[in-house]
Design a protein around this motif. Structure first.
Motif, PDB file in Angstrom:
ATOM      1  N   LEU A  72     -79.362 -30.891 -29.868  1.00  0.00           N
ATOM      2  CA  LEU A  72     -79.142 -30.594 -28.450  1.00  0.00           C
ATOM      3  C   LEU A  72     -78.458 -31.760 -27.743  1.00  0.00           C
ATOM      4  O   LEU A  72     -77.559 -31.562 -26.915  1.00  0.00           O
ATOM      5  N   LEU A  73     -78.862 -32.980 -28.080  1.00  0.00           N
ATOM      6  CA  LEU A  73     -78.247 -34.153 -27.456  1.00  0.00           C
ATOM      7  C   LEU A  73     -76.771 -34.252 -27.828  1.00  0.00           C
ATOM      8  O   LEU A  73     -75.923 -34.571 -26.977  1.00  0.00           O
ATOM      9  N   ALA A  99     -78.282 -24.808 -27.798  1.00  0.00           N
ATOM     10  CA  ALA A  99     -79.238 -24.303 -26.812  1.00  0.00           C
ATOM     11  C   ALA A  99     -79.535 -22.833 -27.055  1.00  0.00           C
ATOM     12  O   ALA A  99     -80.691 -22.386 -26.937  1.00  0.00           O
ATOM     13  N   LEU A 100     -78.508 -22.050 -27.405  1.00  0.00           N
ATOM     14  CA  LEU A 100     -78.730 -20.640 -27.699  1.00  0.00           C
ATOM     15  C   LEU A 100     -79.608 -20.457 -28.933  1.00  0.00           C
ATOM     16  O   LEU A 100     -80.431 -19.537 -28.995  1.00  0.00           O
ATOM     17  N   GLU A 101     -79.443 -21.334 -29.920  1.00  0.00           N
ATOM     18  CA  GLU A 101     -80.289 -21.268 -31.117  1.00  0.00           C
ATOM     19  C   GLU A 101     -81.747 -21.544 -30.766  1.00  0.00           C
ATOM     20  O   GLU A 101     -82.663 -20.915 -31.308  1.00  0.00           O
ATOM     21  N   LEU A 102     -81.983 -22.474 -29.850  1.00  0.00           N
ATOM     22  CA  LEU A 102     -83.352 -22.732 -29.398  1.00  0.00           C
ATOM     23  C   LEU A 102     -83.946 -21.483 -28.755  1.00  0.00           C
ATOM     24  O   LEU A 102     -85.084 -21.095 -29.056  1.00  0.00           O
ATOM     25  N   VAL A 103     -83.191 -20.837 -27.888  1.00  0.00           N
ATOM     26  CA  VAL A 103     -83.673 -19.626 -27.221  1.00  0.00           C
ATOM     27  C   VAL A 103     -83.927 -18.508 -28.245  1.00  0.00           C
ATOM     28  O   VAL A 103     -84.881 -17.733 -28.112  1.00  0.00           O
ATOM     29  N   LEU A 154     -86.272 -30.295 -20.773  1.00  0.00           N
ATOM     30  CA  LEU A 154     -86.480 -30.964 -22.053  1.00  0.00           C
ATOM     31  C   LEU A 154     -85.799 -32.325 -21.990  1.00  0.00           C
ATOM     32  O   LEU A 154     -84.611 -32.412 -21.651  1.00  0.00           O
ATOM     33  N   CYS A 155     -86.529 -33.372 -22.315  1.00  0.00           N
ATOM     34  CA  CYS A 155     -85.938 -34.711 -22.333  1.00  0.00           C
ATOM     35  C   CYS A 155     -85.314 -34.945 -23.709  1.00  0.00           C
ATOM     36  O   CYS A 155     -86.021 -35.077 -24.712  1.00  0.00           O
ATOM     37  N   LEU A 156     -83.980 -35.027 -23.732  1.00  0.00           N
ATOM     38  CA  LEU A 156     -83.246 -35.220 -24.977  1.00  0.00           C
ATOM     39  C   LEU A 156     -82.984 -36.687 -25.279  1.00  0.00           C
ATOM     40  O   LEU A 156     -82.820 -37.069 -26.430  1.00  0.00           O
ATOM     41  N   HIS A 157     -82.927 -37.489 -24.234  1.00  0.00           N
ATOM     42  CA  HIS A 157     -82.575 -38.899 -24.427  1.00  0.00           C
ATOM     43  C   HIS A 157     -83.061 -39.692 -23.225  1.00  0.00           C
ATOM     44  O   HIS A 157     -82.875 -39.275 -22.079  1.00  0.00           O
ATOM     45  N   HIS A 158     -83.705 -40.824 -23.504  1.00  0.00           N
ATOM     46  CA  HIS A 158     -84.072 -41.751 -22.431  1.00  0.00           C
ATOM     47  C   HIS A 158     -83.933 -43.173 -22.959  1.00  0.00           C
ATOM     48  O   HIS A 158     -84.761 -43.628 -23.747  1.00  0.00           O
ATOM     49  N   ARG A 159     -82.855 -43.817 -22.548  1.00  0.00           N
ATOM     50  CA  ARG A 159     -82.702 -45.230 -22.846  1.00  0.00           C
ATOM     51  C   ARG A 159     -83.307 -46.013 -21.692  1.00  0.00           C
ATOM     52  O   ARG A 159     -82.845 -45.920 -20.554  1.00  0.00           O
ATOM     53  N   PRO A 160     -84.359 -46.801 -21.959  1.00  0.00           N
ATOM     54  CA  PRO A 160     -85.052 -47.492 -20.870  1.00  0.00           C
ATOM     55  C   PRO A 160     -84.146 -48.499 -20.165  1.00  0.00           C
ATOM     56  O   PRO A 160     -83.149 -48.972 -20.740  1.00  0.00           O
TER      57      PRO A 160
END
Length: 235
Positions: A72-73, A99-103, A154-160
């Motif tokens: 997804l990212l 995203a469609l595959e997730l659904v 949905l959190c796909l990425h979080h660089r602090p």
């Protein structure tokens, strides 16, 4: 105010968004002991009676695997690079095959109901959101009811951020309280987007946040939830 048609309902929620944004900023939210703070807190308290779910909820579901997050990212980053939409201090990108595959493979509607107790239809709206540069933020607003009653992030990425800096967070006004939610990768956030005033505080110090958003309509929303909503002062 009497019942509104669809155009009127949208106009009312957009008017509240404009009112919140001219009254306060997420960069420097006023305290509840200030005039601006009292105004927005009282507004949130007045809207709270229309909420389908009383508070935002976080989780780390088993279906949100690392492999799925990576796919997804990658799709989000392609969209930010090739077809970005700069909107309200962030960048959006259209959902795609991942995203469609997730659904297709996960019953997201049933999952949302299990978390919130609100029965919803399958998601009908989705977008990627990127907060990728210092100062990127999302001011307080109410979601357009056409997007959905319940929002799943949905959190796909979080660089602090760099050491010593406070990270960007989703902020909710809950009556006379403020709730700040910081999501890590593979965490989700579910909330009532239409009547819970919310936004995102600015990213800083090299921080990055990438999210995937889905909108769901509640089964018990037959004719629009915003019938009779009062317009904000000065609208």
């Amino acid at each position: 105010m009497g019942a509104l048609d669809d155009t009127g309902r949208i106009a009312a929620t957009l008017a509240w968004t404009r009112w919140f944004r001219r009254t306060v900023t997420v960069k420097d939210l006023p305290g509840p002991d200030t005039e601006a703070g009292r105004l927005v807190d009282e507004a949130a308290a007045g809207l709270a009676g229309r909420l389908f779910t009383d508070r935002p909820r976080t989780d780390r579901p088993a279906w949100f695997t690392e492999g799925r997050r990576v796919a997804l990212l990658a799709e989000a980053r392609r969209g930010f690079r090739t077809d970005p939409e700069y909107n309200n201090g962030k960048v959006n990108a259209k959902f795609g095959v991942a995203a469609l595959e997730l659904v297709r493979t996960v019953d997201l509607a049933r999952y949302v109901e299990s978390v919130t107790g609100v029965a919803v239809r399958a998601p009908h709206a989705s977008t990627y959101l990127g907060y990728l540069f210092d100062g990127s933020a999302l001011e307080l607003h109410l979601d357009d009811e056409r997007y959905g009653d319940i929002t799943l992030l949905l959190c796909l990425h979080h660089r602090p951020p760099s050491e010593g800096r406070t990270g960007s967070r989703t902020v909710f006004l809950e009556g006379r309280e403020r709730r700040f939610v910081e999501l890590g990768e593979r965490q989700i956030l579910v909330f009532d987007g239409v009547f819970a005033p919310h936004g995102r505080t600015p990213v800083a110090g090299g921080e990055e946040v990438v999210l995937l958003s889905f909108g769901f309509r509640a089964l018990r929303n037959k004719g629009g939830r915003a019938d009779g909503i009062e317009f904000p002062p000065g609208a």
